[in-house]
Write an enzyme that holds these catalytic residues in place. Sequence first.
Site, short mmCIF file in Angstrom:
data_model
loop_
_atom_site.label_atom_id
_atom_site.label_comp_id
_atom_site.label_asym_id
_atom_site.label_seq_id
_atom_site.Cartn_x
_atom_site.Cartn_y
_atom_site.Cartn_z
N LYS A 31 42.38 48.93 47.50
CA LYS A 31 41.90 47.46 47.10
C LYS A 31 42.82 46.96 48.14
O LYS A 31 43.52 46.69 48.18
CB LYS A 31 40.93 47.07 45.91
CG LYS A 31 41.20 45.62 46.00
CD LYS A 31 40.24 45.55 44.70
CE LYS A 31 41.29 44.79 43.60
NZ LYS A 31 41.95 43.36 43.95
N ASP A 58 37.94 43.26 48.94
CA ASP A 58 37.68 42.39 47.84
C ASP A 58 38.23 40.78 48.35
O ASP A 58 39.08 40.35 47.76
CB ASP A 58 38.41 42.59 46.79
CG ASP A 58 37.80 41.47 45.69
OD1 ASP A 58 36.88 40.94 45.12
OD2 ASP A 58 39.00 42.14 44.24
N LYS A 60 35.66 37.97 48.29
CA LYS A 60 34.68 37.48 47.37
C LYS A 60 33.84 36.85 47.60
O LYS A 60 34.00 35.65 48.26
CB LYS A 60 35.46 36.96 46.24
CG LYS A 60 36.31 37.72 45.24
CD LYS A 60 36.61 37.11 43.95
CE LYS A 60 36.95 38.59 42.83
NZ LYS A 60 38.69 39.16 43.19
N ASP A 63 29.51 32.03 50.48
CA ASP A 63 28.43 30.78 51.37
C ASP A 63 27.31 30.85 51.39
O ASP A 63 26.40 31.74 50.84
CB ASP A 63 29.29 31.45 52.66
CG ASP A 63 29.27 30.87 53.75
OD1 ASP A 63 29.18 29.21 54.10
OD2 ASP A 63 30.85 30.30 54.33
N THR A 114 36.93 36.66 35.72
CA THR A 114 37.32 36.08 33.39
C THR A 114 38.77 35.32 33.69
O THR A 114 39.14 35.36 32.41
CB THR A 114 38.51 37.86 33.77
OG1 THR A 114 39.23 38.13 34.70
CG2 THR A 114 37.27 38.84 33.76
N ARG A 207 49.43 47.68 38.89
CA ARG A 207 51.22 48.21 38.24
C ARG A 207 51.11 49.04 37.35
O ARG A 207 52.05 49.64 37.35
CB ARG A 207 51.41 46.36 37.53
CG ARG A 207 51.35 45.10 38.55
CD ARG A 207 51.48 44.39 38.04
NE ARG A 207 50.38 43.12 37.25
CZ ARG A 207 49.82 42.95 36.95
NH1 ARG A 207 50.63 41.42 36.93
NH2 ARG A 207 48.48 42.33 36.41
#
Length: 233
Positions: A31, A58, A60, A63, A114, A207
């Site tokens: 990603k 990614d 997002k 527009d 989130t 991670r």
Amino acid sequence: MNRVIIPLDVPSAEDAFTLVDRLGDEADFYKVGFELYTRGGPDVVRELVARGKRVFLDIKLHDIPNTVAGAVAAASDLGVDLLTLHASGGPRMLESAAAARSGDIRLLAVTVLTSLTPDEMSAVWGRDIRSVRDDVGRLALMAKDAGIDGVVASALEASWIRQQVGPDFLIVTPGIRPAGSDAGDQNRIATPGDAVRNGADYLVIGRPITQADDPVAALSSVLHEIDEAESEA
Ligand code: C5P
């Protein structure tokens, strides 16, 4: 199918490829988010594709329909596999994005970030929010009806979303933590096995793999847990 997507949450292309080299053949889906894309540009994506890796871009998009369509066409040309856009851009934006796709790219809607609390959502939408989940489901269905291929969602909500949208819709889940690993700043976490059992198609896992003493061993243990969950099905 290798369902694990490794986020390249690093500040430079050099750092990104150090990690890619370290993980070797074990990882084939990465990603690229705002930070790395802003610093490294499309060359980072081209290099990953040239190395035979799949790329989740990614960024997002949100527009007007024409502008989003142009960005989707550009990402398709780059050879990206997954690209995010905000469902709240509305049905026409989503339909234009779907129409602008070419090749193998699949579009993922972000429903409700989130990080948003119900109070913040009320401030944005101008109405009381009793259940964030209802809005997540409503926006996922709206995206599906507009021709979008899937959503990014919490693994804890994946089975509920799966019930709303049916089988032919991708669910990609971040917030994954193998049992015993550090949650870090993630609150609502699930293990890789539970994410798969809840209906996730792809798992974004950062991670717990990238910061492990032995990232290759951490990834292969996650892949083993996923295999076991798949074989229960
Ligand atoms: O390191 P960790 O496994 O927490 O990384 C998760 C990745 O998924 C990060 O790139 C993060 O930005 C992304 N993400 C997330 N939660 C969301 C959406 C994206 O953690 N709701």
